[in-house]
Design an enzyme around this catalytic site. Structure first.
Site, short mmCIF file in Angstrom:
data_model
loop_
_atom_site.label_atom_id
_atom_site.label_comp_id
_atom_site.label_asym_id
_atom_site.label_seq_id
_atom_site.Cartn_x
_atom_site.Cartn_y
_atom_site.Cartn_z
N CYS A 147 1.10 -2.05 -6.05
CA CYS A 147 1.69 -1.34 -4.91
C CYS A 147 3.20 -1.17 -5.11
O CYS A 147 3.64 -0.46 -6.02
CB CYS A 147 1.36 -2.11 -3.63
SG CYS A 147 2.04 -1.45 -2.10
N ASP A 193 -6.62 6.19 -1.30
CA ASP A 193 -5.28 5.59 -1.40
C ASP A 193 -4.24 6.56 -0.87
O ASP A 193 -3.98 7.61 -1.46
CB ASP A 193 -4.98 5.24 -2.86
CG ASP A 193 -3.81 4.27 -2.98
OD1 ASP A 193 -2.95 4.26 -2.07
OD2 ASP A 193 -3.75 3.54 -3.98
N HIS A 225 -6.71 1.26 -1.01
CA HIS A 225 -5.44 0.68 -1.46
C HIS A 225 -5.40 -0.81 -1.14
O HIS A 225 -5.76 -1.24 -0.05
CB HIS A 225 -4.28 1.39 -0.74
CG HIS A 225 -2.93 0.88 -1.13
ND1 HIS A 225 -2.26 1.37 -2.22
CD2 HIS A 225 -2.15 -0.09 -0.59
CE1 HIS A 225 -1.10 0.72 -2.33
NE2 HIS A 225 -1.02 -0.16 -1.36
#
Length: 487
Positions: A147, A193, A225
């Site tokens: 991330c 995502d 995600h």
């Protein structure tokens, strides 16, 4: 007293934390002014290399620490920095849809920590590199980010310290992150995502392909995600994603089936971790296999791999040439010629090199079987890339030539041409459910093929039951080239 190690300051044991998946076992230390978690390999497992860990917005929470411990268990010394300085996003909200704290301004939080991380990460990496290279100048570094950490992986791949990098469910990436990298990048992405959506993924792949970067792309369907660190372990799709499994590939399926039917299998791969996973699966079934690290584009490495196989198992009877990449994109007017040469060597020359050293060992046994992996693209063309069908067509003609040359030596050479099977490589192209169904609809059986279907073809052509078959080009494709359904 000796001089202190650069960046060394306070050091303390990490408090034990109850967790259904285990307890973190590393230590904490301040390096370059940033609190750093350090996880070291168990005794006897150290490979001498260092892995740099860039956390996601949840910071240094338990699952992230356990991931670092898992990398350490694989042999790496792992260091992760807390660039959120004890202020991860989970202290303010449970997820991105949580608005229960009206005083929390996510964008302001992100700007503050991004500004700090942008300044701190390069200094921290430099300090860590200096520290470990003082002990061993040959130490190699890799990096992994999740991330928020993904841009820092790309930044380091544009510099000289690390040799390779990987990220999962990335965020905040720009085009320059992909254009500037100089080292191999592994991308592990989720189908759903908001931070790296379909257009973003496709644009990233376009850049990587057009500029001839070295990369591997993996996409997990049905996961969102955060799957690699914050997935639900009770969800089988997310559990598979966090393990980086996915559907089985042609090579792994072939190896497992050969071992299942009594072959002693030498698993050759440049990436030992992937080969070790195949060995684990073979071991679980009681089969026999050994992992040999090899670069099959390098002649000396191929020679050494065959010699090691003979040392381990006494002989070579079967060779499965399964190496291949999608490779350089574009037609003749735009294809990157350096990438063309590199990928042709991977897809075609590697098979020549392995055969060069395996065939003399087969001659000693008075028999042998070689199976070369091609593709229906080598038969039909029609691929947007020039390189891929060209190399696959070359493999087909090479198989026919080798069969003619070595038939009198009782060495059979055949070729398997998979059609639109669903494998991890296929998944990695970012395929939607609609695209997947459209592929299925193109074959006469209206069934989806898998790596197992290809593996069984390899098994048969390697077996004594195929003793009178050589020079065969075998499509495994559900019959797309046959007669049409009259309905």
């Amino acid at each position: 007293m000796g001089q202190p190690v650069p960046g060394q300051a306070k050091r303390k044991l990490l408090p034990q934390r109850d967790n259904p998946r285990g307890r973190a076992e590393g230590t904490w230390e301040t390096i370059a002014g940033v609190e750093t978690y350090i996880s070291t390999p168990p005794e006897g497992k150290a490979n001498g290399n260092v892995l740099l860990y860039f956390p996601d917005v949840w910071g240094m929470f338990t699952n992230g620490l356990l991931v670092m411990d898992a990398f350490a268990d694989a042999g790496y010394t792992v260091l992760g920095l807390d660039y959120f300085r004890g202020d991860p996003v989970w202290k303010h909200r449970k997820n991105r849809h949580d608005n229960s704290n009206p005083d929390f301004d996510y964008e302001a939080w992100k700007r503050k920590h991004t500004a700090f991380a942008n300044e701190a990460v390069p200094k921290w990496v430099s300090c860590v590199a200096s520290r470990y290279r003082q002990v061993n100048p040959e130490t190699k570094f890799a990096c992994v980010g999740y991330c928020f950490g993904a841009p820092y992986v790309c930044d380091e791949l544009a510099k000289e310290t690390v040799t390779a990098g990987a990220f999962a469910h990335p965020a905040f990436l720009k085009e320059h992150h992909f254009r500037n990298i100089k080292k191999p990048l592994f991308l592990s992405c989720s189908e759903v995502d908001h931070t790296f959506d379909v257009p973003s993924r496709r644009r990233a792949l376009d850049i990587l392909q057009q500029e001839g970067k070295v990369y591997h792309y993996q996409l997990f369907s049905g996961v969102e995600h955060g799957f690699a660190l914050r997935g639900d372990p009770n969800d089988p799709y997310q559990r598979a994603g966090s393990r980086m499994d996915g559907e089985i590939g042609n090579g792994r399926a072939s190896a497992i089936l050969l071992a299942r039917h009594g072959a002693k299998v030498a698993l050759l791969d440049y990436n030992v971790a992937w080969a070790n996973e195949t060995k684990r699966m073979i071991d679980e079934e009681g089969g026999i296999s050994e992992v040999i690290q090899a670069d099959v584009t390098d002649e000396e490495s191929c020679k050494a791999a065959v010699a090691k196989t003979v040392e381990l198992f006494g002989a070579v009877h079967i060779l499965v040439n399964n190496v291949g990449v999608g490779g350089a994109m574009g037609d003749a007017t735009v294809v990157n010629l350096d990438a063309w040469d590199r990928d042709f060597r991977i897809n075609v020359t590697s098979m020549v090199l392995m055969s060069r050293y395996a065939i003399p060992e087969m001659r000693k046994q008075g028999r042998g079987a070689i199976v070369n992996m091609s593709s229906v693209s080598g038969l039909l063309g029609g691929n947007p890339s020039l390189l891929y069908p060209t190399t696959k067509g070359a493999i087909i003609q090479m198989t026919r030539a080798m069969a003619a040359q070595h038939g009198k030596e009782n060495i059979r050479v055949n070729c398997v041409c998979p059609g639109m099977v669903y494998t991890p490589m296929t998944r990695g192209r970012g395929m939607t459910p609609e695209m997947r169904q459209a592929r299925i609809n193109q074959n006469l059986m209206k069934l989806e093929g898998t790596g197992w279907d290809v593996g069984y073809a390899v098994l048969f052509l390697s077996s004594k039951e195929a003793r009178w078959i050589t020079g065969l080009i075998m499509p495994v494709d559900g019959g797309p080239g046959g007669p049409t359904d009259p309905r």
